[in-house]
Scaffold this active site. Structure first.
Site, PDB file in Angstrom:
ATOM      1  N   GLU A  70      24.104 141.019  -5.843  1.00 41.05           N
ATOM      2  CA  GLU A  70      25.010 141.686  -6.420  1.00 41.05           C
ATOM      3  C   GLU A  70      26.229 141.159  -6.865  1.00 41.05           C
ATOM      4  O   GLU A  70      26.833 141.313  -7.851  1.00 41.05           O
ATOM      5  CB  GLU A  70      25.506 142.822  -5.592  1.00 41.05           C
ATOM      6  N   LYS A  74      27.974 138.695  -1.976  1.00 46.67           N
ATOM      7  CA  LYS A  74      28.324 140.145  -1.622  1.00 46.67           C
ATOM      8  C   LYS A  74      27.178 140.853  -1.480  1.00 46.67           C
ATOM      9  O   LYS A  74      26.112 141.204  -2.078  1.00 46.67           O
ATOM     10  CB  LYS A  74      28.891 140.555  -3.146  1.00 46.67           C
TER      11      LYS A  74
END
Length: 329
Positions: A173, A39
């Protein structure tokens, strides 16, 4: 409808709205029917390339060609009609994606910038959206030429737990879990793609600011809100994560938006010294947890979002009850 400012950007009258992932309350999982990608902490971007022109724009159709000319110029080297989906990322000194550096990016910056492409919606006039994800990615990998700026975003198949552990170790993330056989659903948010986060993050609308104290200049903290069931509700203040430069730049954008009354549909705590502003600017924050009364704990400002409208910003809640491999989360 008012759109955020992107350097040199303009609103396209016709554009592709990308497929979006659903936030999940699942832990990372292993499953032979899924693949897993990093991500990325950047701006989602669609690229449309043809012999006539190249378009690079945000999920809302705001052009990125002036803001990120290195990416735009690199796309011109790609021959053939194609529609790409990916993320624009800028890397900091530690080699990790930095949203702040992306948001403040200048073409002369020494920081590396890349367009990480993870999907292909059309190629040479052929619509690929009804093909499975693994078929689309195979076509993309074969088609996309080598480039230090426009790069194929690879993935891990089956083993999401180990992949997430590595992502967590590096401090990224999180990961995106995607069903291998999923088709591309333009403009839709779907549980065929799941966001599994390593850190808590939220987009927030800036509705006011407090007076600075001590040696702080411009403002003390930003008052934040989100849309919840159609109402604009406060989620707390953020006063950390700013640099002298970002304090100055955010304050300059807030001053023209000052208003006399609160735009909120629910009262905010400690609103006595707040200067209210029109709920137009959107920012990214990270935080440790959400309290029972709906406030963020230990929030950190990451930067303004130039690809999101305030009307889109809602409290991001994980989808519950999703089952993978017959197990309920």
């Amino acid at each position: 409808m008012k759109y955020p400012r992107i350097e040199g950007g303009r609103k396209l009258t016709s554009f592709v709205s990308p497929m979006k992932a659903q936030l999940s309350d699942l832990l990372a999982f292993d499953n032979k029917d899924w693949l897993f990608e990093i991500k990325w902490d950047g701006y989602r971007a669609i690229a449309e390339i043809s012999n006539k022109e190249v378009k690079l724009y945000s999920r809302n159709g705001l052009t990125f060609d002036k803001a990120y000319p290195k990416v735009f110029e690199a796309l011109k080297a790609i021959k053939g009609d194609v529609v790409l989906d990916g993320e624009i990322v800028v890397y900091g000194e530690d080699g990790k994606p930095s949203f702040q550096k992306l948001q403040n990016y200048k073409n002369t910056d020494r920081y590396p910038i890349q367009y990480l492409v993870f999907d292909c919606l059309a190629l040479k006039g052929r619509d690929l959206t009804r093909l499975s994800l693994v078929e689309r990615k195979a076509i993309l990998k074969k088609f996309l030429p080598e480039s230090p700026v426009v790069m194929y975003c690879d993935h891990v198949e089956d083993y999401g737990k180990a992949f997430f552990a590595e992502v967590k170790k590096i401090g990224l993330e999180g990961i995106i879990a995607k069903k291998k056989l999923s088709t591309y659903q333009i403009g839709k948010r779907t549980s065929d793609w799941l966001k599994i986060k390593n850190v808590q993050g939220q987009e927030a609308i800036i509705v006011g600011y407090t007076e600075p104290k001590g040696s702080r200049s411009h403002f003390g903290s930003l008052v934040l809100a989100v849309k919840n069931k159609g109402k604009l509700v406060p989620i707390g203040n953020v006063g950390t994560g700013f640099t002298d430069r970002s304090l100055k730049e955010v304050y300059a954008k807030l001053k023209p938006l000052v208003r006399k009354t609160s735009p909120l549909d629910a009262p905010a705590k400690d609103a006595a010294d707040v200067t209210w502003v029109e709920p137009t600017l959107v920012c990214n924050i990270r935080f440790t947890e959400m309290t029972e009364d709906g406030s963020v704990r230990h929030p950190v400002f990451e930067g303004l979002r130039v690809d999101k409208m305030a009307a889109e910003v809602v409290l991001e809640k994980p989808k519950k009850g999703k089952t993978v491999k017959g197990r309920k989360s």
